[in-house]
Every structure is written in structure tokens, then in C-alpha cells.
Write a protein that holds these residues in place. Structure first.
Motif, PDB file in Angstrom:
ATOM      1  N   ALA A 136       0.829  -1.207   0.000  1.00 62.27           N
ATOM      2  CA  ALA A 136       0.000   0.000   0.000  1.00 62.27           C
ATOM      3  C   ALA A 136       0.863   1.258   0.000  1.00 62.27           C
ATOM      4  CB  ALA A 136      -0.931  -0.004   1.212  1.00 62.27           C
ATOM      5  N   GLU A 137       1.919   1.245   0.809  1.00 58.37           N
ATOM      6  CA  GLU A 137       2.777   2.440   0.891  1.00 58.37           C
ATOM      7  C   GLU A 137       3.483   2.710  -0.434  1.00 58.37           C
ATOM      8  OE1 GLU A 137       6.250   4.462   3.671  1.00 58.37           O
ATOM      9  OE2 GLU A 137       5.502   2.449   4.155  1.00 58.37           O
ATOM     10  N   ARG A 138       3.981   1.659  -1.073  1.00 59.38           N
ATOM     11  CA  ARG A 138       4.650   1.853  -2.364  1.00 59.38           C
ATOM     12  C   ARG A 138       3.681   2.392  -3.413  1.00 59.38           C
ATOM     13  NH1 ARG A 138       8.825  -3.218  -3.456  1.00 59.38           N
ATOM     14  NH2 ARG A 138       9.995  -3.064  -1.497  1.00 59.38           N
ATOM     15  N   ALA A 191      -8.907  -4.466 -14.710  1.00 58.67           N
ATOM     16  CA  ALA A 191      -9.214  -5.758 -14.103  1.00 58.67           C
ATOM     17  C   ALA A 191      -7.945  -6.563 -13.852  1.00 58.67           C
ATOM     18  CB  ALA A 191     -10.184  -6.540 -14.988  1.00 58.67           C
ATOM     19  N   SER A 192      -6.993  -6.484 -14.788  1.00 64.54           N
ATOM     20  CA  SER A 192      -5.735  -7.202 -14.628  1.00 64.54           C
ATOM     21  C   SER A 192      -4.948  -6.671 -13.425  1.00 64.54           C
ATOM     22  CB  SER A 192      -4.896  -7.065 -15.906  1.00 64.54           C
ATOM     23  OG  SER A 192      -3.646  -7.693 -15.758  1.00 64.54           O
ATOM     24  N   SER A 193      -4.917  -5.346 -13.280  1.00 64.44           N
ATOM     25  CA  SER A 193      -4.224  -4.734 -12.139  1.00 64.44           C
ATOM     26  C   SER A 193      -4.917  -5.101 -10.830  1.00 64.44           C
ATOM     27  CB  SER A 193      -4.185  -3.214 -12.300  1.00 64.44           C
ATOM     28  OG  SER A 193      -3.428  -2.848 -13.430  1.00 64.44           O
ATOM     29  N   ASP A 194      -6.252  -5.050 -10.839  1.00 68.94           N
ATOM     30  CA  ASP A 194      -7.016  -5.388  -9.639  1.00 68.94           C
ATOM     31  C   ASP A 194      -6.771  -6.828  -9.226  1.00 68.94           C
ATOM     32  OD1 ASP A 194      -8.049  -2.838  -9.612  1.00 68.94           O
ATOM     33  OD2 ASP A 194      -9.994  -3.385 -10.456  1.00 68.94           O
ATOM     34  N   LYS A 195      -6.753  -7.723 -10.203  1.00 65.81           N
ATOM     35  CA  LYS A 195      -6.545  -9.145  -9.930  1.00 65.81           C
ATOM     36  C   LYS A 195      -5.194  -9.378  -9.266  1.00 65.81           C
ATOM     37  CE  LYS A 195      -6.668 -13.673 -12.267  1.00 65.81           C
ATOM     38  NZ  LYS A 195      -5.268 -14.115 -12.045  1.00 65.81           N
ATOM     39  N   ALA A 196      -4.155  -8.720  -9.784  1.00 66.51           N
ATOM     40  CA  ALA A 196      -2.821  -8.892  -9.229  1.00 66.51           C
ATOM     41  C   ALA A 196      -2.759  -8.374  -7.788  1.00 66.51           C
ATOM     42  CB  ALA A 196      -1.792  -8.166 -10.091  1.00 66.51           C
ATOM     43  N   LEU A 197      -3.410  -7.245  -7.525  1.00 62.09           N
ATOM     44  CA  LEU A 197      -3.413  -6.676  -6.180  1.00 62.09           C
ATOM     45  C   LEU A 197      -4.194  -7.565  -5.215  1.00 62.09           C
ATOM     46  CD1 LEU A 197      -2.753  -4.449  -4.175  1.00 62.09           C
ATOM     47  CD2 LEU A 197      -4.722  -3.155  -5.056  1.00 62.09           C
ATOM     48  N   ILE A 198      -5.351  -8.047  -5.654  1.00 68.54           N
ATOM     49  CA  ILE A 198      -6.154  -8.918  -4.795  1.00 68.54           C
ATOM     50  C   ILE A 198      -5.393 -10.193  -4.456  1.00 68.54           C
ATOM     51  CG2 ILE A 198      -8.222 -10.372  -4.729  1.00 68.54           C
ATOM     52  CD1 ILE A 198      -9.618  -8.170  -6.421  1.00 68.54           C
ATOM     53  N   TYR A 209     -10.813  -0.448  -1.880  1.00 64.60           N
ATOM     54  CA  TYR A 209     -10.619   0.757  -1.056  1.00 64.60           C
ATOM     55  C   TYR A 209      -9.319   1.463  -1.442  1.00 64.60           C
ATOM     56  CZ  TYR A 209      -8.983   3.362   3.058  1.00 64.60           C
ATOM     57  OH  TYR A 209      -8.480   4.319   3.891  1.00 64.60           O
ATOM     58  N   LEU A 210      -8.240   0.700  -1.561  1.00 65.70           N
ATOM     59  CA  LEU A 210      -6.949   1.285  -1.888  1.00 65.70           C
ATOM     60  C   LEU A 210      -6.972   1.910  -3.283  1.00 65.70           C
ATOM     61  CD1 LEU A 210      -4.033   1.831  -1.142  1.00 65.70           C
ATOM     62  CD2 LEU A 210      -3.456  -0.503  -1.892  1.00 65.70           C
ATOM     63  N   THR A 211      -7.591   1.224  -4.239  1.00 68.49           N
ATOM     64  CA  THR A 211      -7.697   1.765  -5.596  1.00 68.49           C
ATOM     65  C   THR A 211      -8.473   3.071  -5.602  1.00 68.49           C
ATOM     66  OG1 THR A 211      -7.574  -0.439  -6.597  1.00 68.49           O
ATOM     67  CG2 THR A 211      -8.544   1.305  -7.932  1.00 68.49           C
ATOM     68  N   GLU A 228       0.216  14.147   0.703  1.00 70.77           N
ATOM     69  CA  GLU A 228       1.005  13.382   1.667  1.00 70.77           C
ATOM     70  C   GLU A 228       0.201  13.117   2.935  1.00 70.77           C
ATOM     71  OE1 GLU A 228       4.482  15.792   2.172  1.00 70.77           O
ATOM     72  OE2 GLU A 228       5.660  14.621   0.729  1.00 70.77           O
ATOM     73  N   GLN A 229      -0.584  14.095   3.333  1.00 67.50           N
ATOM     74  CA  GLN A 229      -1.435  13.925   4.520  1.00 67.50           C
ATOM     75  C   GLN A 229      -2.468  12.836   4.276  1.00 67.50           C
ATOM     76  OE1 GLN A 229      -4.022  17.287   5.738  1.00 67.50           O
ATOM     77  NE2 GLN A 229      -3.080  17.095   7.762  1.00 67.50           N
ATOM     78  N   LEU A 230      -3.037  12.817   3.073  1.00 61.90           N
ATOM     79  CA  LEU A 230      -3.990  11.768   2.713  1.00 61.90           C
ATOM     80  C   LEU A 230      -3.310  10.403   2.727  1.00 61.90           C
ATOM     81  CD1 LEU A 230      -6.695  10.744   1.613  1.00 61.90           C
ATOM     82  CD2 LEU A 230      -5.958  11.431  -0.674  1.00 61.90           C
ATOM     83  N   MET A 231      -2.107  10.351   2.203  1.00 63.72           N
ATOM     84  CA  MET A 231      -1.355   9.096   2.183  1.00 63.72           C
ATOM     85  C   MET A 231      -1.077   8.607   3.600  1.00 63.72           C
ATOM     86  SD  MET A 231       2.484   8.411   0.689  1.00 63.72           S
ATOM     87  CE  MET A 231       3.199   9.304   2.078  1.00 63.72           C
ATOM     88  N   GLU A 232      -0.610   9.495   4.467  1.00 63.97           N
ATOM     89  CA  GLU A 232      -0.298   9.111   5.841  1.00 63.97           C
ATOM     90  C   GLU A 232      -1.552   8.674   6.602  1.00 63.97           C
ATOM     91  OE1 GLU A 232       2.568   8.594   6.912  1.00 63.97           O
ATOM     92  OE2 GLU A 232       3.769   9.566   5.348  1.00 63.97           O
ATOM     93  N   THR A 233      -2.665   9.334   6.337  1.00 66.03           N
ATOM     94  CA  THR A 233      -3.918   8.954   6.987  1.00 66.03           C
ATOM     95  C   THR A 233      -4.342   7.553   6.546  1.00 66.03           C
ATOM     96  OG1 THR A 233      -4.643  11.255   7.101  1.00 66.03           O
ATOM     97  CG2 THR A 233      -6.350   9.568   7.293  1.00 66.03           C
ATOM     98  N   THR A 234      -4.201   7.270   5.273  1.00 69.02           N
ATOM     99  CA  THR A 234      -4.545   5.944   4.752  1.00 69.02           C
ATOM    100  C   THR A 234      -3.678   4.864   5.390  1.00 69.02           C
ATOM    101  OG1 THR A 234      -5.206   6.923   2.633  1.00 69.02           O
ATOM    102  CG2 THR A 234      -4.770   4.556   2.653  1.00 69.02           C
ATOM    103  N   LEU A 235      -2.379   5.126   5.500  1.00 70.88           N
ATOM    104  CA  LEU A 235      -1.476   4.144   6.090  1.00 70.88           C
ATOM    105  C   LEU A 235      -1.753   3.962   7.581  1.00 70.88           C
ATOM    106  CD1 LEU A 235       1.854   5.094   4.295  1.00 70.88           C
ATOM    107  CD2 LEU A 235       0.436   3.068   3.890  1.00 70.88           C
TER     108      LEU A 235
END
Length: 203
Positions: free
Chosen positions: A92-94, A137-144, A168-170, A190-197
Motif C-alpha cells: 500500500a505504501e509503495r 481488471a488485470s491490475s485489480d486481480k494482481a493486487l487482490i 478501497y486502496l484503488t 502526503e497527509q492523505l497518504m499518511e492517513t490511509t497508512l
């Protein structure tokens, strides 16, 4: 005396670099979306004529598919390497940091090329919709699949559904693009990113 036949010419050689022209087309599609990018916009940015565009790339739809290939190869390469992170939170962070960099660095247009090309899907855009959906769909499949592995390894709580957390992450990643195109600063993203993490589920 026999006459010497003149060599057959097969048309004038291209007076442009196809890779540079494709990169210019990508910028137009990225900024304006598929429908918003007219052939006049494209040929002007690419520095070529319509006949040259058709001869080298095919029609507008074929050009868009090639631009998508370039976009994924050069702009979204971080998405593939992100899946190699040792933890789900690391993945998620990357992804978040890669999106942050692409949305705030350089002079590239903001938002996601696939998203902005799908937002207004009229008859014209319908022709590119299946390809955009298939790539997504291909990207989603790999992440899932990566998140499913994380759950099996105990890296995610058992009650977390990998498909749901991937969606959610997408949504966050795409939302960062929308925010950036609306003028959000790097500090705000960056604040949004830190909140998500900070909210990321841990086992």
C-alpha cells in the motif's frame, strides 16, 4: 540497348520519431481524455499530418491503445514493483508513494489516464472502454492475489476481505489523482497518504 530500371520507391521516409510522437500523443490523451483529444490536437502535438498518423499508428483508437501501453510501461511501472513489498502495508505504501510522485512531480498531467478517458463514456469512448476495463481488471486481480497471500500469511486480519481492501486502496489512489487535478498540493496529498497508512489494518 536495355534500359536500366529505376529502383522502386515506397513512399517518402518518415520525417519524425514515432516514439517521440507517441509520447506527445500520450500527453494529449492524458490531459484531455480520449474524447476530448481531437485529431487536430494530436497531430499538432505530435508534429505530423493526419496521413502520417494513420500510416504509422492507425486510427485514433489504435493510437490511444499504443499510448496506454506507453503510459503503463513508463508511468505506472511502480505499480508492478509495489507488489514485491514484503508486507501488505508495504504494498500500500509503495502504491501511495508512487501515485504521489506521479501526481506531483514533473510536468505530466494529473489524474489517471484510464479514469479521465472513462468518465464521459459516450458512443465514441465506448470503443476504448473494453481495453481500459480489461487493463484495470488485470491490475485489480494482481493486487487482490497479493492481499490474499498476505491474509494467508497472517499479515492481514482474518476478517479483512482482500477484494474489499483492494477496492478501497484503488479508490484512494484514483482519488489522489482527482485531488491533484483539482489543485491539491503535495503536502495535502502526503497527509492523505499518511492517513490511509495509519488506518491500514494490521494483524
Amino acid at each position: 540497348m536495355k534500359s536500366v530500371a529505376e529502383p522502386v520507391t515506397r513512399g517518402r521516409p518518415r520525417e519524425f520519431d514515432p516514439e517521440e510522437a507517441l509520447a506527445a500523443a500520450l500527453q494529449v490523451f492524458w490531459a484531455k481524455g480520449y474524447e476530448g483529444a481531437s485529431l487536430a490536437d494530436l497531430t499538432e502535438a505530435m508534429g505530423i499530418t493526419k496521413p502520417s498518423l494513420y500510416a504509422c499508428f492507425g486510427n485514433k483508437e489504435a493510437l490511444f491503445h499504443k499510448a496506454l501501453d506507453l503510459y503503463e510501461r513508463d508511468k505506472l511501472c511502480y505499480m508492478r514493483s509495489a507488489l514485491d513489498a514484503p508486507t501488505a502495508r508495504g504494498v500500500a505504501e509503495r502504491l501511495l508513494r508512487g501515485t504521489l510522485d506521479i501526481q506531483t512531480g514533473g510536468n505530466d498531467p494529473r489524474a489517471c489516464l484510464g479514469v479521465i478517458s472513462m468518465v464521459a463514456c459516450t458512443t465514441q469512448a465506448e470503443s476504448i472502454k473494453p481495453d481500459v476495463i480489461a487493463r484495470r481488471a488485470s491490475s485489480d486481480k494482481a493486487l487482490i492475489e497479493r492481499l490474499e497471500r498476505a491474509r494467508a500469511e497472517g499479515d492481514l486480519p482474518a476478517g479483512i476481505e482482500p477484494a474489499a481492501i483492494a477496492t478501497y486502496l484503488t479508490a484512494i489512489l484514483q482519488g489522489m489523482g482527482v485531488q491533484a487535478s483539482g489543485g491539491a498540493t503535495r503536502a495535502q496529498l502526503e497527509q492523505l497518504m499518511e492517513t490511509t497508512l495509519a488506518m491500514w489494518p494490521t494483524a
